[in-house]
Scaffold this motif. Structure first.
Motif, PDB file in Angstrom:
ATOM      1  N   LEU A  30       0.831  -1.211   0.000  1.00  0.00           N
ATOM      2  CA  LEU A  30       0.000   0.000   0.000  1.00  0.00           C
ATOM      3  C   LEU A  30       0.861   1.254   0.000  1.00  0.00           C
ATOM      4  O   LEU A  30       0.544   2.234  -0.682  1.00  0.00           O
ATOM      5  CB  LEU A  30      -0.943   0.001   1.205  1.00  0.00           C
ATOM      6  N   VAL A  31       1.959   1.230   0.728  1.00  0.00           N
ATOM      7  CA  VAL A  31       2.868   2.379   0.755  1.00  0.00           C
ATOM      8  C   VAL A  31       3.561   2.526  -0.604  1.00  0.00           C
ATOM      9  O   VAL A  31       3.625   3.617  -1.168  1.00  0.00           O
ATOM     10  CB  VAL A  31       3.903   2.234   1.894  1.00  0.00           C
ATOM     11  N   GLU A  32       4.052   1.413  -1.132  1.00  0.00           N
ATOM     12  CA  GLU A  32       4.765   1.452  -2.416  1.00  0.00           C
ATOM     13  C   GLU A  32       3.885   1.941  -3.559  1.00  0.00           C
ATOM     14  O   GLU A  32       4.334   2.691  -4.425  1.00  0.00           O
ATOM     15  CB  GLU A  32       5.298   0.054  -2.735  1.00  0.00           C
ATOM     16  N   TYR A  33       2.609   1.542  -3.550  1.00  0.00           N
ATOM     17  CA  TYR A  33       1.692   1.889  -4.632  1.00  0.00           C
ATOM     18  C   TYR A  33       0.688   2.969  -4.208  1.00  0.00           C
ATOM     19  O   TYR A  33      -0.374   3.075  -4.815  1.00  0.00           O
ATOM     20  CB  TYR A  33       0.923   0.638  -5.089  1.00  0.00           C
ATOM     21  N   ARG A  34       1.021   3.774  -3.223  1.00  0.00           N
ATOM     22  CA  ARG A  34       0.062   4.734  -2.678  1.00  0.00           C
ATOM     23  C   ARG A  34      -0.483   5.702  -3.714  1.00  0.00           C
ATOM     24  O   ARG A  34      -1.581   6.195  -3.587  1.00  0.00           O
ATOM     25  CB  ARG A  34       0.638   5.479  -1.492  1.00  0.00           C
ATOM     26  N   PHE A  70      -5.764 -11.928  -2.217  1.00  0.00           N
ATOM     27  CA  PHE A  70      -4.909 -11.087  -3.049  1.00  0.00           C
ATOM     28  C   PHE A  70      -5.514  -9.737  -3.414  1.00  0.00           C
ATOM     29  O   PHE A  70      -4.770  -8.781  -3.614  1.00  0.00           O
ATOM     30  CB  PHE A  70      -4.529 -11.829  -4.337  1.00  0.00           C
ATOM     31  N   LEU A  71      -6.822  -9.635  -3.545  1.00  0.00           N
ATOM     32  CA  LEU A  71      -7.392  -8.417  -4.124  1.00  0.00           C
ATOM     33  C   LEU A  71      -8.323  -7.626  -3.218  1.00  0.00           C
ATOM     34  O   LEU A  71      -8.265  -6.395  -3.219  1.00  0.00           O
ATOM     35  CB  LEU A  71      -8.135  -8.764  -5.424  1.00  0.00           C
ATOM     36  N   THR A  72      -9.199  -8.276  -2.502  1.00  0.00           N
ATOM     37  CA  THR A  72     -10.240  -7.559  -1.758  1.00  0.00           C
ATOM     38  C   THR A  72      -9.650  -6.505  -0.824  1.00  0.00           C
ATOM     39  O   THR A  72     -10.159  -5.373  -0.757  1.00  0.00           O
ATOM     40  CB  THR A  72     -11.121  -8.553  -0.979  1.00  0.00           C
ATOM     41  N   TRP A  73      -8.613  -6.835  -0.104  1.00  0.00           N
ATOM     42  CA  TRP A  73      -8.042  -5.916   0.868  1.00  0.00           C
ATOM     43  C   TRP A  73      -7.429  -4.673   0.200  1.00  0.00           C
ATOM     44  O   TRP A  73      -7.304  -3.626   0.836  1.00  0.00           O
ATOM     45  CB  TRP A  73      -6.952  -6.607   1.696  1.00  0.00           C
ATOM     46  N   ALA A  74      -7.066  -4.775  -1.076  1.00  0.00           N
ATOM     47  CA  ALA A  74      -6.358  -3.676  -1.741  1.00  0.00           C
ATOM     48  C   ALA A  74      -7.286  -2.687  -2.443  1.00  0.00           C
ATOM     49  O   ALA A  74      -6.824  -1.657  -2.919  1.00  0.00           O
ATOM     50  CB  ALA A  74      -5.368  -4.248  -2.757  1.00  0.00           C
ATOM     51  N   ARG A  75      -8.574  -3.008  -2.501  1.00  0.00           N
ATOM     52  CA  ARG A  75      -9.504  -2.086  -3.166  1.00  0.00           C
ATOM     53  C   ARG A  75      -9.685  -0.814  -2.339  1.00  0.00           C
ATOM     54  O   ARG A  75      -9.577  -0.825  -1.121  1.00  0.00           O
ATOM     55  CB  ARG A  75     -10.850  -2.749  -3.383  1.00  0.00           C
ATOM     56  N   VAL A  76      -9.993   0.252  -3.022  1.00  0.00           N
ATOM     57  CA  VAL A  76     -10.243   1.529  -2.363  1.00  0.00           C
ATOM     58  C   VAL A  76     -11.555   1.418  -1.581  1.00  0.00           C
ATOM     59  O   VAL A  76     -12.547   0.921  -2.087  1.00  0.00           O
ATOM     60  CB  VAL A  76     -10.333   2.674  -3.387  1.00  0.00           C
ATOM     61  N   ARG A  77     -11.525   1.856  -0.353  1.00  0.00           N
ATOM     62  CA  ARG A  77     -12.722   1.846   0.481  1.00  0.00           C
ATOM     63  C   ARG A  77     -13.363   3.229   0.475  1.00  0.00           C
ATOM     64  O   ARG A  77     -12.691   4.239   0.429  1.00  0.00           O
ATOM     65  CB  ARG A  77     -12.365   1.457   1.916  1.00  0.00           C
ATOM     66  N   ASP A  78     -14.683   3.246   0.511  1.00  0.00           N
ATOM     67  CA  ASP A  78     -15.418   4.529   0.532  1.00  0.00           C
ATOM     68  C   ASP A  78     -15.296   5.211   1.872  1.00  0.00           C
ATOM     69  O   ASP A  78     -15.178   4.641   2.879  1.00  0.00           O
ATOM     70  CB  ASP A  78     -16.896   4.290   0.210  1.00  0.00           C
TER      71      ASP A  78
END
Length: 78
Positions: A30-34, A70-78
């Motif tokens: 998350l930090v690397e791809y912020r 792999f994916l759900t946690w990385a999605r943008v949250r509202d």
């Protein structure tokens, strides 16, 4: 210090042994791809396909569902 990277073909963290991406790996990603969440999701999607193929070879009777891992946690949250 050992980085939190995947140990292939088991897809466990080399550092902590948890399923990869482990919590420290997620935070690092998350930090690397912020600035580019889309690039993060594309990267994780490619790794998810690789993990699915390798894990299926290790255990052909069990098809792993890796979407949440792999994916759900990385999605943008509202």
């Amino acid at each position: 210090m050992i980085p939190h990277v995947p140990m292939r073909p088991l897809w466990r963290c080399r550092n902590c042994g948890a399923e990869w991406p482990c919590q420290p790996a997620r935070l690092g990603l998350l930090v690397e791809y912020r600035g580019d969440r889309t690039a993060l999701l594309l990267y994780l999607g490619a790794l998810m396909v690789e993990a699915r193929d390798q894990l299926a070879q290790l255990n052909p009777d069990r098809a792993p569902d890796l979407h949440d891992r792999f994916l759900t946690w990385a999605r943008v949250r509202d």
